[in-house]
Scaffold this active site. Structure first.
Site, PDB file in Angstrom:
ATOM      1  N   ASP A 155     -10.692  -0.250  12.423  1.00 55.70           N
ATOM      2  CA  ASP A 155      -9.613   0.173  13.314  1.00 55.70           C
ATOM      3  C   ASP A 155     -10.191   0.153  14.715  1.00 55.70           C
ATOM      4  OD1 ASP A 155      -7.872   1.747  14.958  1.00 55.70           O
ATOM      5  OD2 ASP A 155      -7.031   2.693  13.178  1.00 55.70           O
ATOM      6  N   GLU A 207      -8.051   3.662  -2.045  1.00 54.97           N
ATOM      7  CA  GLU A 207      -8.523   4.042  -0.713  1.00 54.97           C
ATOM      8  C   GLU A 207      -8.729   5.547  -0.601  1.00 54.97           C
ATOM      9  OE1 GLU A 207      -6.889   4.032   3.904  1.00 54.97           O
ATOM     10  OE2 GLU A 207      -6.085   2.570   2.488  1.00 54.97           O
ATOM     11  N   ASP A 263      -3.495   5.233  -1.473  1.00 52.41           N
ATOM     12  CA  ASP A 263      -4.323   5.970  -0.529  1.00 52.41           C
ATOM     13  C   ASP A 263      -3.891   7.435  -0.469  1.00 52.41           C
ATOM     14  OD1 ASP A 263      -5.754   6.998   1.604  1.00 52.41           O
ATOM     15  OD2 ASP A 263      -4.537   6.003   3.130  1.00 52.41           O
ATOM     16  N   LYS A 295       1.070   5.297   0.502  1.00 53.78           N
ATOM     17  CA  LYS A 295       0.427   6.514   0.981  1.00 53.78           C
ATOM     18  C   LYS A 295       0.643   7.600  -0.057  1.00 53.78           C
ATOM     19  CE  LYS A 295      -1.237   7.343   4.449  1.00 53.78           C
ATOM     20  NZ  LYS A 295      -2.673   7.283   4.818  1.00 53.78           N
ATOM     21  N   LYS A 319       0.857  -1.186   0.000  1.00 52.80           N
ATOM     22  CA  LYS A 319       0.000   0.000   0.000  1.00 52.80           C
ATOM     23  C   LYS A 319       0.892   1.234   0.000  1.00 52.80           C
ATOM     24  CE  LYS A 319      -3.012   2.637   3.083  1.00 52.80           C
ATOM     25  NZ  LYS A 319      -3.971   2.570   4.203  1.00 52.80           N
ATOM     26  N   ASN A 326      -5.693   9.890   0.835  1.00 46.61           N
ATOM     27  CA  ASN A 326      -6.379  10.571   1.947  1.00 46.61           C
ATOM     28  C   ASN A 326      -7.282  11.714   1.483  1.00 46.61           C
ATOM     29  OD1 ASN A 326      -3.653   9.789   3.979  1.00 46.61           O
ATOM     30  ND2 ASN A 326      -5.742   9.232   4.535  1.00 46.61           N
ATOM     31  N   HIS A 341      -7.347  -0.811   9.060  1.00 41.47           N
ATOM     32  CA  HIS A 341      -6.550   0.410   8.969  1.00 41.47           C
ATOM     33  C   HIS A 341      -5.483   0.398  10.055  1.00 41.47           C
ATOM     34  CE1 HIS A 341      -6.051   4.587  10.635  1.00 41.47           C
ATOM     35  NE2 HIS A 341      -5.751   4.830   9.379  1.00 41.47           N
ATOM     36  N   ASN A 379      -2.671   2.966  12.380  1.00 43.58           N
ATOM     37  CA  ASN A 379      -2.095   4.252  12.743  1.00 43.58           C
ATOM     38  C   ASN A 379      -0.669   4.003  13.241  1.00 43.58           C
ATOM     39  OD1 ASN A 379      -2.183   3.771  15.742  1.00 43.58           O
ATOM     40  ND2 ASN A 379      -4.379   3.719  15.339  1.00 43.58           N
ATOM     41  N   ASN A 420     -11.224   4.554   5.361  1.00 41.05           N
ATOM     42  CA  ASN A 420     -11.146   4.675   6.808  1.00 41.05           C
ATOM     43  C   ASN A 420     -11.447   6.125   7.203  1.00 41.05           C
ATOM     44  OD1 ASN A 420      -8.144   5.328   5.954  1.00 41.05           O
ATOM     45  ND2 ASN A 420      -8.415   6.219   7.980  1.00 41.05           N
TER      46      ASN A 420
END
Length: 429
Positions: free
Chosen positions: A298, A251, A226, A198, A196, A228, A325, A327, A274
């Site tokens: 999560d 994502e 992802d 970011k 994955k 965001n 998910h 963190n 998420n």
């Protein structure tokens, strides 16, 4: 057997964090976490972990004071106890949760993230008291190992000059070649077979090129991207079209359920989230609109391990996939994630984890990845043990901090390198 809670201890810590980039900025050199210990009258201690920012700690302290005298079996009562604790509205009113990039903050979301650590600690203590692993308390495991995905980040080789912090040997990754090399090292060190990235850091064409480079270097391996919520609907549709043949899912390409629904209706690439589904109240709109095909659970967000299982059941009823998910967590949370993930039958996607990025921990032994998987512990409770010397050391770092690092702020960290930086408005592209 006396299962009454005799003492609750809260230990905020600062742990080293590398310079990982996201659309809001860059991780600070240290990140706050909160370690929760619940001790029974018989001297059995259970541990939990959650975010350590000030707003979480301010809620955790009065909640901890209210738990003495209750039983560790009364996990159903934890949310009601938390509801009785006031939340400073100025901490959450309409702000976006930068630490988890989970959308708009609310008082209820804040409470659930704190409750999750107490629930895990109670389950850990109960498992130890009964001689059972946590997964047995959740109904029993359906798999002996949980698969995790390599979490790739654009990153700098080190934090900006003048910032005293821990260093690592990962090096920079700011282009497709750097991302591929990072993926290779993840594979060599931990055996990951899915990846994955970011995104939301560089213009979409650069991130498309990085995913293409990963697909060429690791043909047939599941890939995710992802950003965001950093893209507009047209940009998300273009990226989905260009990467449709290699993405397992995309994502949170856009922000909010309506925009996600619009993208989902116009592409065949599954959308995961998420950000727009992080509470049960948000499920109806997202699922009836067909906005998401995979929910990234999560247990910190949803209020614990049992709530995570309820979420998985709802997803199953609607034909929506479920994964996990991550963190910036330590080994306590990884153990909790592994226990609950082992009990979910329809977990068809590898879970996310930041853990390989964390060079420090509060455990006597770090959970290990073998072939990209973590073996589900069968020891009583979570199957982990606190290293109290290390816990004291990381707490001392928190005590010595002047307050600048006690609340995660990726934009502030970016301004150390670029004084003119401001977190970009969304959509960014």
């Amino acid at each position: 057997m006396n299962l009454t809670i005799a003492d609750v201890r809260l230990t905020p810590v600062l742990v080293a964090d590398p310079p990982l980039l996201n659309t809001q900025g860059v991780h600070q050199p240290y990140t706050p976490r909160l370690i929760v210990e619940v001790e029974t009258a018989d001297g059995i201690t259970g541990v939990g972990e959650t975010y350590g920012d000030t707003k979480y700690l301010e809620l955790a302290r009065p909640l901890a004071a209210r738990l003495t005298g209750r039983r560790i079996t009364d996990t159903n009562g934890l949310p009601a106890v938390a509801d009785a604790v006031a939340v400073d509205a100025s901490r959450v009113s309409g702000r976006v949760d930068v630490g988890g990039l989970r959308g708009v903050q609310t008082a209820d979301k804040l409470r659930l993230s704190v409750v999750s650590a107490f629930e895990v600690a109670c389950l850990d203590a109960l498992g130890k008291a009964l001689g059972l692993p946590v997964h047995a308390l959740l109904g029993g495991k359906v798999r002996d190992a949980v698969e995790y995905s390599a979490y790739l980040f654009y990153r700098w080789a080190a934090h900006p000059d003048g910032v005293a912090c821990e260093q690592d040997d990962w090096g920079a990754a700011v282009d497709p070649a750097g991302v591929v090399e990072q993926a290779r090292r993840f594979t060599e060190r931990y055996g990951f077979t899915s990846f994955k990235l970011k995104g939301g850091v560089f213009p979409p064409d650069e991130e498309i090129a990085a995913v293409r480079a990963l697909a060429e270097a690791f043909p047939g391996h599941p890939l995710r991207l992802d950003p965001n919520g950093a893209w507009s609907v047209p940009t998300a549709l273009r990226v989905a079209d260009e990467l449709a043949d290699v993405l397992e899912y995309l994502e949170d390409p856009v922000l909010g359920t309506p925009a996600m629904a619009e993208v989902a209706a116009r592409t065949g690439v599954p959308l995961a989230t998420n950000m727009c589904v992080t509470t049960f109240d948000e499920i109806k709109e997202a699922f009836t609109a067909g906005a998401v095909q995979v929910v990234l659970s999560d247990h910190h967000y949803w209020g614990g391990l049992r709530a995570t299982r309820r979420l998985a059941a709802v997803c199953h009823a609607f034909g929506v996939g479920v994964s996990m998910h991550s963190n910036t967590h330590l080994g306590i949370s990884l153990a909790a994630m592994t226990h609950v993930a082992s009990t979910v039958p329809g977990l068809h996607h590898a879970c996310d984890t930041h853990y390989p990025w964390q060079s420090e921990d509060v455990l006597t032994e770090r959970p290990a990845f073998d072939g990209g998987k973590v073996t589900v512990p069968d020891l009583p409770g979570l199957g982990v043990e606190l290293d109290r010397d290390r816990l004291r050391s990381l707490h001392r770092r928190w005590l010595d901090d002047d307050g600048a690092l006690r609340d995660r702020d990726d934009a502030a960290a970016m301004r150390v390198a670029d004084p003119g930086w401001a977190a970009p408005s969304v959509p960014r592209w």
